[in-house]
Design a protein around this motif. Structure first.
Motif, short mmCIF file in Angstrom:
data_model
loop_
_atom_site.label_atom_id
_atom_site.label_comp_id
_atom_site.label_asym_id
_atom_site.label_seq_id
_atom_site.Cartn_x
_atom_site.Cartn_y
_atom_site.Cartn_z
N LEU A 101 0.16 4.71 -1.85
CA LEU A 101 -0.93 5.60 -1.43
C LEU A 101 -0.39 6.73 -0.55
N GLN A 127 -1.85 8.59 5.02
CA GLN A 127 -3.03 8.28 5.83
C GLN A 127 -3.82 7.11 5.25
N GLU A 128 -4.00 7.12 3.95
CA GLU A 128 -4.72 6.01 3.32
C GLU A 128 -3.95 4.71 3.50
N GLU A 155 -4.43 3.20 6.92
CA GLU A 155 -5.80 2.68 7.05
C GLU A 155 -5.96 1.35 6.33
N GLN A 156 -5.35 1.26 5.14
CA GLN A 156 -5.43 0.00 4.39
C GLN A 156 -4.69 -1.13 5.11
N TYR A 169 0.81 -1.23 0.00
CA TYR A 169 0.00 0.00 0.00
C TYR A 169 0.84 1.27 0.00
#
Lengths: 109, 336
Positions: free
Chosen positions: B302, B305-306, B309-310, B299
């Motif tokens: 990205l 923050q994303e 979260e992922q 991830y």
């Protein structure tokens, strides 16, 4: 998963053999058994961790309490036959520097 | 009184019916009757009383000895009645505690909330999810007067309410430190003294503290027995462990926390976490640290923050949406 605690008492030494997992559920029981042993002056408390394959930070808390108690009561705490996974936890937390831990780690590093 | 009387009539009819037919249907009705009685807080001895009265009406000729035995039974049921009342009271109490705990959890959220700063040239991602109502993990951002960014990430041993209260103490001691320059080793040494003095012997805290200086792009860090973080070297495309020796907070008064530093190149990433991330389990199997890094890598494209979260979603799913431990992950990435 459970924790089995076997205590063998000799004259100046108690051997505590543990088997299973030490976590938030089993730690209180361990604390109850281990702490009174450290309150006898001049005693060596040897904890055999050969059959402990998992321990979380709650377990560390029990050993820290026990260590503090040995300092207060002039007794000694020794951890032997520690598995690699558990040893990592003691190493990260810096406890290997202040605790008497048998250096022959099971599974080898 | 009228409903009870009605119930008495009802009970008598049911009993009669059952004695006559031995029909299952009447038994089922008896079950309904007892459920209904429980809803109206009718005690076991009252039911026996109703039974005795019904018997007397159905069999007016009932031998005196049998009647006496019924009184005997009635007496023995009284303790059960009291136990039942106590059970009801405890249930109410439990509901009360539950709602108080959720108030406390909300208050903790407010007390420990930290604002993820907008920091020029650095992309920041942070997530912290408690396994139970109260969070024993903590992370904290602070900017000092020289414009450096301080990040603390901590895990208090033990879970639940005591852990959460302990964290509030840490937060307020950190807030009271002078904001001039927050050297990680100095911060940890001061916190260690606070924890050693104030916290129960079986409680301790692990903490990683980092300071990012945007002028020379150096990251300074120290660790108090905390799960090592990771450093991602953008150019080589490799992770390395970010370890610093140091004892957990609160064990001895005079612990020292050596400080390390790293020059952060564009695209490099600093990953800080708690053992809720590295001690994830899939069924009975522990995940390996390499797996955490693989997921992070997956991830990485990205925004920070994303990305966190992922990664969280991935491990939440892996553990069947039941976290065993509080989960905290903080990522800093220098813009390219």
């Amino acid at each position: 998963m459970n924790l089995t605690i076997d205590v063998t008492n000799k004259e100046h030494k108690s051997v505590v053999s543990l088997s299973g997992e030490i976590d938030a559920f089993t730690a209180p029981k361990l604390k109850e058994e281990l702490l009174p042993l450290t309150k006898e002056e001049g005693k060596t408390v040897e904890v055999d961790l050969n059959n402990v394959n998992y321990m979380d930070s709650t377990g560390l808390g029990v050993f820290i309490s026990a260590l503090k108690s040995t300092k207060e009561h002039d007794s000694e705490l020794k951890l032997v036959h520690m598995q690699e996974r558990v040893h990592r936890l003691f190493k990260i937390t810096g406890l290997t520097e202040i605790m008497n831990i048998d250096s022959t780690v099971q599974g080898g590093i | 009184m009228s409903t009870l009387k009605l119930d008495l009539e009802n009970y008598k009819e049911l009993l009669k019916e059952y004695i006559r037919t031995k029909d299952e249907q009447a038994l089922y009705q008896a079950e309904q009757f007892s459920k209904h009685s429980m809803q109206h807080n009718i005690s076991p001895e009252e039911i026996i009383n109703i039974h005795v009265q019904s018997l007397q009406e159905i069999y007016p000729e009932m031998p005196a000895d049998i009647q006496a035995s019924m009184n005997f039974l009635l007496e023995t049921m009284i303790s059960y009645g009291l136990a039942y009342q106590e059970h009801q009271a405890l249930r109410e109490k439990q509901l009360e505690l539950k709602s108080e705990l959720s108030v406390a959890a909300n208050m903790q959220k407010t007390l420990l909330s930290t604002n993820k700063p907008d920091f020029n040239g650095i992309d920041i991602g942070a997530i912290s999810v408690p396994a139970k109502q109260m969070n024993g993990d903590y992370h904290h951002f602070v900017q000092d007067q020289e414009g450096s960014l301080g990040i603390g990430i901590a895990d208090v041993i033990g879970k639940g309410v005591p852990a959460a209260l302990c964290m509030s103490m840490i937060k307020y001691s950190m807030d009271s430190f002078p904001h001039k320059r927050m050297d990680p080793s100095v911060i940890l040494e001061s916190l260690n003294r606070v924890v050693e003095r104030n916290v129960d012997s079986s409680m301790f805290i692990t903490m990683f503290y980092g300071l990012y200086n945007p002028q020379d792009h150096k990251f300074y860090y120290s660790s108090a027995g905390h799960e090592p973080g990771y450093y991602y070297h953008h150019e080589q495309g490799e992770f390395s462990e970010m370890d610093a020796p140091g004892l957990v907070l609160g064990v001895t008064k005079d612990a020292e926390y050596p400080q390390k530093e790293k020059l952060v190149e564009p695209g490099d990433m600093i990953i800080m976490l708690t053992d809720g991330v590295t001690e994830c389990r899939q069924g009975d199997r522990f995940i390996e640290p390499e797996e955490v890094l693989e997921i992070i890598k997956e991830y990485m494209h990205l925004p920070a923050q994303e990305m966190v979260e992922q990664v969280y979603k991935h491990f939440e799913k892996l553990q069947d949406f039941q976290l065993r431990d509080d989960f905290t992950l903080v990522v800093l990435r220098r813009d390219v």
